[in-house]
Design an enzyme around this catalytic site. Structure first.
Site, short mmCIF file in Angstrom:
data_model
loop_
_atom_site.label_atom_id
_atom_site.label_comp_id
_atom_site.label_asym_id
_atom_site.label_seq_id
_atom_site.Cartn_x
_atom_site.Cartn_y
_atom_site.Cartn_z
N LYS A 7 1.05 -0.88 0.23
CA LYS A 7 0.36 0.29 0.25
C LYS A 7 1.12 1.37 -0.43
CE LYS A 7 -4.63 0.79 0.57
NZ LYS A 7 -5.41 0.14 -0.38
N THR B 62 -16.15 -3.35 -5.81
CA THR B 62 -15.94 -4.44 -4.97
C THR B 62 -17.04 -3.48 -4.24
OG1 THR B 62 -14.17 -2.86 -4.87
CG2 THR B 62 -14.46 -2.49 -2.52
N VAL C 94 -17.82 3.83 -3.62
CA VAL C 94 -18.28 1.82 -3.37
C VAL C 94 -19.68 2.00 -2.84
CG1 VAL C 94 -17.95 0.14 -1.96
CG2 VAL C 94 -16.12 1.81 -2.98
#
Length: 363
Positions: free
Chosen positions: A95, A165, A199
Site C-alpha cells: 500500500k 468492490t 463504493v
C-alpha cells in the site's frame, strides 16, 4: 527525486523515533519518498510478496502528522496481504500513501514524480486507486510507471473498481444473512450504509434491488446527492450507528468498530467496504460475545483487488465479476468454520490466510 525518512521537527513521533515499530512490523520493504520540486511526500509499504508482487492502492490524504501516515501505510499494506491470500490471488500485499490534501496539492507533476518512485521498485509494487485517488490520477501516474492498474478504460485499464468492490461486499453480506436469517436473506432487513462514495452508492443500489431497507449517512452532502435515483428510496441519518439496524455496513474510513461503538451497536451483522474496521484486535472477541456476526473487512472488500489484479492476467470482465461473486462462498465457509470451532470470524479468516501463505512459501 530522493528517498527520505520524512522526519520533521513538528512531528511528535516521526520516523526515526519509530525504529522499534518498523522492526516489529514484519514488512519486507518500506520506502519514504520525497520530491522537492513538486512537494511530494509519500510512503510505500510492501508487506509480503510470498504469493506474488505487492498490489495495493495509493491513498492521498491530509494526515496531521507523518507518523499517522506511516501507521496507515503499515496497517493497510498488511491488510492487502490478507486480502490477496483470502481471495486466492497470486499477489502480495502493499500500500502507499501520499501526504497532503488532494484538493489543494494534487498536480500532474506530483503524480508523475510519484510514478517514478513506483517504477524504481522494479515491479515489486503495483499501485491502484484508493481514498483520494481516481482512475484519472492513475492515468497520470502511468506516464512514468508501467506498474499501475485500475487506469481508465480509455488508457487501457479496467476503470473504476467501485462497483466490483461493492459487489464483493454485497456477496459477503448475503453469506452472513443466509447464516443469520435463512432463506429470505437481506429482504426487508434494515442495512445502515456508512459512507456512500464510489463504493457505498453501488452497494445501496444492490441492496435496494433485493428488497432491503437502507439507511445512509455521509458527512458530505454531495455524496448523498450522488445517490441520484436511489435517493428517494433511502432514509438519511446523521449517524447510522445510532439507528436500529440488522446490518451495519461501514464503507468510509476504518476503525469505526471500537469497544465503545460495539457496545452501543444494534445490529446482527457487520459487513462493509472500509479497511481496518477494528480499532483494536480485541474488538473481534467483543463482537462475538455480543453475537454480532462480523465479516472481516479484507474478505468482504476484495472485489476491487480482484478486478485490478485481473488486468495482470488479462481476465475478461465477466470472469472477474464471477470471481467477485464467489466471495459469498468463501465468506460462508469462514463463518461456518468460526461457528463450528467456536472462534471469532477474524481467527477463522486468518486461518485461511495463514494456510495459503504457508503453501506459497513451500511451493
Amino acid at each position: 527525486m530522493s528517498t527520505s525518512t520524512l522526519d520533521h521537527p513538528s512531528d511528535p513521533l516521526a520516523v526515526f523515533e519509530r525504529a522499534d515499530e518498523l522492526r516489529d512490523a514484519g514488512h519486507e520493504q518500506i520506502v519514504f519518498c520525497r520530491d522537492e520540486p513538486t512537494g511530494l511526500r509519500a510512503i510505500i509499504a510492501i508487506h509480503d510478496t510470498t504469493l506474488g508482487p505487492g498490489l495495493g492502492g495509493t491513498r492521498f490524504y491530509p494526515y496531521a502528522h507523518e507518523s499517522l501516515a506511516l501507521t496507515d501505510a503499515l496497517r493497510l499494506s498488511e491488510g492487502m496481504t490478507y486480502k490477496a491470500a483470502a481471495a486466492g490471488m497470486p499477489l502480495g500485499g502493499a500500500k502507499a500513501v501520499i501526504i497532503g490534501d488532494p484538493a489543494t496539492v494534487r498536480t500532474e507533476a506530483l503524480l508523475e514524480a510519484y510514478g517514478r518512485f513506483v517504477e524504481s521498485l522494479g515491479g515489486r509494487y503495483y499501485t491502484a486507486a484508493d481514498v483520494g485517488t481516481t482512475s484519472a490520477d492513475l492515468d497520470v501516474i502511468g506516464r512514468t510507471s508501467s506498474h499501475v492498474v485500475g487506469r481508465t478504460t480509455t488508457a487501457g485499464g479496467s476503470g473504476d473498481s467501485g462497483y466490483a468492490t461493492a459487489l464483493g461486499v454485497f456477496s459477503a453480506m448475503q453469506a452472513a444473512a443466509a447464516v443469520s436469517w435463512g432463506g429470505n436473506g437481506l429482504a426487508d432487513k434494515v442495512v445502515g450504509v456508512e459512507g456512500v462514495g464510489k463504493v457505498g452508492r453501488h452497494l445501496v443500489t444492490l441492496l435496494l434491488a433485493v428488497g432491503a431497507r437502507v439507511v445512509v449517512s455521509d458527512p458530505r452532502p454531495s455524496a448523498l446527492d450522488d445517490l441520484r435515483e436511489s435517493a428517494s428510496k433511502v432514509q438519511r441519518a446523521e449517524s447510522v450507528l445510532a439507528e436500529r439496524l440488522d446490518v451495519y455496513a461501514p464503507c468510509a474510513l476504518g476503525a469505526s468498530l471500537s469497544a465503545t461503538t460495539v457496545d452501543q451497536l444494534a445490529a446482527t451483522v457487520v459487513c462493509g467496504a472500509a479497511n481496518n474496521q477494528l480499532a483494536e484486535a480485541s474488538v473481534a472477541r467483543q463482537l462475538k460475545e455480543r453475537s454480532i456476526l462480523w465479516v472481516p473487512d479484507y474478505m468482504a472488500n476484495a472485489g476491487g483487488l480482484i478486478q485490478v489484479g485481473g488486468e495482470l492476467t488479462n481476465e475478461r470482465r465477466e470472469d472477474v465479476l464471477a470471481q467477485v461473486r464467489r466471495i459469498e462462498h468463501t465468506v460462508g465457509e469462514v463463518i461456518r468454520a468460526a461457528l463450528d470451532q467456536d472462534v471469532t470470524t477474524s481467527e477463522a479468516a486468518r486461518g485461511v490466510v495463514d494456510r495459503r501463505l504457508a503453501a506459497g512459501r513451500t511451493a
